[in-house]
Design a protein around this motif. Structure first.
Motif, PDB file in Angstrom:
ATOM      1  N   PRO A 222       0.797  -1.236   0.000  1.00 16.90           N
ATOM      2  CA  PRO A 222       0.000   0.000   0.000  1.00 16.90           C
ATOM      3  C   PRO A 222       0.829   1.285   0.000  1.00 16.90           C
ATOM      4  N   ASP A 223       1.922   1.317   0.755  1.00 20.06           N
ATOM      5  CA  ASP A 223       2.681   2.560   0.902  1.00 20.06           C
ATOM      6  C   ASP A 223       4.073   2.527   0.273  1.00 20.06           C
ATOM      7  N   ILE A 224       4.466   1.373  -0.294  1.00 17.82           N
ATOM      8  CA  ILE A 224       5.849   1.254  -0.776  1.00 17.82           C
ATOM      9  C   ILE A 224       5.941   0.146  -1.836  1.00 17.82           C
ATOM     10  N   ILE A 225       6.913   0.300  -2.740  1.00 16.80           N
ATOM     11  CA  ILE A 225       7.231  -0.774  -3.686  1.00 16.80           C
ATOM     12  C   ILE A 225       8.630  -1.271  -3.345  1.00 16.80           C
ATOM     13  N   ARG A 226       8.756  -2.575  -3.119  1.00 13.78           N
ATOM     14  CA  ARG A 226      10.049  -3.174  -2.785  1.00 13.78           C
ATOM     15  C   ARG A 226      10.607  -3.862  -4.028  1.00 13.78           C
ATOM     16  N   ILE A 227      11.783  -3.402  -4.460  1.00 12.41           N
ATOM     17  CA  ILE A 227      12.377  -3.888  -5.708  1.00 12.41           C
ATOM     18  C   ILE A 227      13.756  -4.469  -5.441  1.00 12.41           C
ATOM     19  N   SER A 228      13.998  -5.658  -5.982  1.00 12.80           N
ATOM     20  CA  SER A 228      15.329  -6.267  -5.917  1.00 12.80           C
ATOM     21  C   SER A 228      15.830  -6.445  -7.343  1.00 12.80           C
ATOM     22  N   ALA A 229      17.024  -5.927  -7.620  1.00  8.29           N
ATOM     23  CA  ALA A 229      17.574  -5.954  -8.977  1.00  8.29           C
ATOM     24  C   ALA A 229      18.970  -6.559  -8.987  1.00  8.29           C
ATOM     25  N   VAL A 230      19.269  -7.256 -10.074  1.00  5.00           N
ATOM     26  CA  VAL A 230      20.628  -7.748 -10.314  1.00  5.00           C
ATOM     27  C   VAL A 230      21.189  -7.015 -11.522  1.00  5.00           C
ATOM     28  N   ILE A 231      22.369  -6.427 -11.352  1.00  2.27           N
ATOM     29  CA  ILE A 231      23.079  -5.774 -12.454  1.00  2.27           C
ATOM     30  C   ILE A 231      24.148  -6.741 -12.941  1.00  2.27           C
ATOM     31  N   TYR A 232      24.052  -7.131 -14.201  1.00  5.78           N
ATOM     32  CA  TYR A 232      25.022  -8.065 -14.779  1.00  5.78           C
ATOM     33  C   TYR A 232      26.073  -7.301 -15.583  1.00  5.78           C
ATOM     34  N   VAL A 233      27.327  -7.741 -15.460  1.00 11.01           N
ATOM     35  CA  VAL A 233      28.419  -7.248 -16.297  1.00 11.01           C
ATOM     36  C   VAL A 233      29.051  -8.446 -16.993  1.00 11.01           C
ATOM     37  N   GLU A 234      29.931  -8.169 -17.961  1.00  8.74           N
ATOM     38  CA  GLU A 234      30.492  -9.264 -18.763  1.00  8.74           C
ATOM     39  C   GLU A 234      31.761  -9.878 -18.180  1.00  8.74           C
ATOM     40  N   ARG A 235      32.492  -9.106 -17.356  1.00  7.81           N
ATOM     41  CA  ARG A 235      33.765  -9.611 -16.834  1.00  7.81           C
ATOM     42  C   ARG A 235      33.919  -9.251 -15.360  1.00  7.81           C
ATOM     43  N   MET A 236      34.704 -10.043 -14.650  1.00  5.30           N
ATOM     44  CA  MET A 236      34.929  -9.813 -13.223  1.00  5.30           C
ATOM     45  C   MET A 236      35.560  -8.435 -12.973  1.00  5.30           C
ATOM     46  N   SER A 237      36.460  -7.999 -13.866  1.00  8.65           N
ATOM     47  CA  SER A 237      37.106  -6.693 -13.696  1.00  8.65           C
ATOM     48  C   SER A 237      36.072  -5.560 -13.735  1.00  8.65           C
ATOM     49  N   GLN A 238      35.001  -5.738 -14.543  1.00  2.63           N
ATOM     50  CA  GLN A 238      33.957  -4.715 -14.638  1.00  2.63           C
ATOM     51  C   GLN A 238      33.117  -4.662 -13.363  1.00  2.63           C
ATOM     52  N   LYS A 239      33.004  -5.798 -12.697  1.00  2.00           N
ATOM     53  CA  LYS A 239      32.232  -5.842 -11.450  1.00  2.00           C
ATOM     54  C   LYS A 239      32.848  -4.905 -10.413  1.00  2.00           C
ATOM     55  N   GLY A 240      34.172  -4.945 -10.279  1.00  2.00           N
ATOM     56  CA  GLY A 240      34.864  -4.071  -9.334  1.00  2.00           C
ATOM     57  C   GLY A 240      34.691  -2.607  -9.669  1.00  2.00           C
ATOM     58  N   ILE A 241      34.753  -2.289 -10.969  1.00  2.00           N
ATOM     59  CA  ILE A 241      34.583  -0.894 -11.403  1.00  2.00           C
ATOM     60  C   ILE A 241      33.166  -0.420 -11.100  1.00  2.00           C
ATOM     61  N   LEU A 242      32.192  -1.278 -11.383  1.00  2.00           N
ATOM     62  CA  LEU A 242      30.793  -0.910 -11.179  1.00  2.00           C
ATOM     63  C   LEU A 242      30.500  -0.652  -9.697  1.00  2.00           C
ATOM     64  N   ILE A 243      31.044  -1.510  -8.836  1.00  2.00           N
ATOM     65  CA  ILE A 243      30.796  -1.357  -7.394  1.00  2.00           C
ATOM     66  C   ILE A 243      31.520  -0.140  -6.835  1.00  2.00           C
ATOM     67  N   GLY A 244      32.776   0.057  -7.262  1.00  2.00           N
ATOM     68  CA  GLY A 244      33.556   1.201  -6.793  1.00  2.00           C
ATOM     69  C   GLY A 244      34.160   0.982  -5.424  1.00  2.00           C
ATOM     70  N   LYS A 245      35.080   1.862  -5.048  1.00  2.00           N
ATOM     71  CA  LYS A 245      35.773   1.751  -3.769  1.00  2.00           C
ATOM     72  C   LYS A 245      34.785   1.901  -2.614  1.00  2.00           C
ATOM     73  N   GLY A 246      34.782   0.901  -1.729  1.00  2.00           N
ATOM     74  CA  GLY A 246      33.859   0.934  -0.596  1.00  2.00           C
ATOM     75  C   GLY A 246      32.397   0.940  -1.013  1.00  2.00           C
ATOM     76  N   ALA A 247      32.127   0.385  -2.203  1.00  2.00           N
ATOM     77  CA  ALA A 247      30.766   0.322  -2.777  1.00  2.00           C
ATOM     78  C   ALA A 247      30.167   1.703  -3.025  1.00  2.00           C
ATOM     79  N   SER A 248      31.057   2.716  -3.171  1.00  2.00           N
ATOM     80  CA  SER A 248      30.582   4.099  -3.306  1.00  2.00           C
ATOM     81  C   SER A 248      29.787   4.338  -4.591  1.00  2.00           C
TER      82      SER A 248
END
Length: 295
Positions: A222-248
């Protein structure tokens, strides 16, 4: 049953990447249905916007920018363009003020019998007689087009002149969709597109193009929408870039996406994101099928 004289039809909005097709679609609809960034190839799907008015229903299709396919994702994107052109009652061929005829991209339009209106976008950048000169150029280069309509999708200049023109070519036909619908896409789709837009805005080089977003759960309360998403990348090195330092960086994307979703859905949003690797997903048919690009 629609009343006599009711007009309804499909309008394909096509053009090269980065000519402002999505901005034009949003202006025509009065809704931000298509994501917009300065980067080319932001649009990957065919997105329909259903505009209902007094005596008409216009179904706009925003399509991926026309390009020469380099891998399977591009081929899937170009299949959306092909189907959109085949369905169309009218075609809006969008070019930028500075564009010129490129045979490999524009020659196909010389063979199309569907009415074509050439929309020359970005006239807010025009100098001197540039608009008149380029209008004459396109009428000579593509003699089968019905008219050249100079507009600015950013400022909205002349955009209001498009609908009357389109309706003049629209067939008499009952509405294809219920009058209260404004798009063929689901809420899940728009949630994923909003996240993808924020990725395009926050990352450079290959990261945005290597990224796909899947909505794993979309629970409306009624008051909120709860969304869970997965972001896919093609390589492990891209995962680190996407997350950033300290998940910033991923936190920044999440905050911006949540705020945009709250504006879009007009409701409070709880958003959680996860990052996973799907090796070379853009080149693999079974992964493209999984992400909804192939039947």
């Amino acid at each position: 049953m629609a009343e006599t004289g009711f007009k309804s039809g499909f309008v394909s909005i096509v053009g090269k990447p980065n000519v402002g097709k999505s901005s034009l679609m949003n202006k025509l609809m009065g809704e931000n249905l298509s994501i917009i960034t300065a980067k080319a190839q932001t649009t990957r799907h065919r997105i329909m916007g259903i505009l209902n008015g007094d005596g008409y229903q216009v179904v706009y299709s925003d399509t991926p920018g026309i390009l020469e396919p380099k891998y399977s994702l591009h081929e899937a994107m170009m299949s959306y363009v092909k189907v959109s052109l085949e369905d169309a009652d009218v075609i809006l061929l969008v070019v930028s003020l500075e564009d010129k005829f490129e045979p490999e991209l524009f020659e196909r339009f010389l063979k199309i019998t569907t009415p074509i209106l050439l929309v020359m976008n970005k006239i807010d950048r025009a100098k001197g007689s540039q608009v008149l000169d380029k209008s004459a150029y396109w009428k000579q280069t593509l003699p089968n087009i019905q008219d050249v309509l100079p507009v600015s999708a950013v400022t909205g200049e002349n955009v209001d002149q498009l609908l009357p023109k389109l309706l003049s070519f629209m067939p008499e036909h009952p509405a294809f969709f219920p009058q209260d619908e404004y798009t063929d896409r689901s809420e899940r789709f728009f949630a994923s597109e909003i996240i993808r837009e924020k990725i395009f805005l926050n990352y450079e080089q290959e990261i945005p193009y290597s990224t796909e977003v899947s909505i794993m759960s979309f629970k409306e309360e009624p008051d909120i929408i709860r969304i869970s998403a997965v972001i896919y990348v093609e390589r492990m090195s891209q995962k680190g870039i996407l997350i950033g330092k300290g998940a910033s960086l991923i936190k920044k994307v999440g905050i911006e996406a949540r705020l945009a979703m709250e504006q879009f859905f007009r409701k409070k949003i709880f958003l959680e994101t996860h990052v996973k690797v799907a090796d070379n997903w853009r080149k693999q048919a079974f992964k493209l099928k999984q992400f909804g690009y192939l039947e």
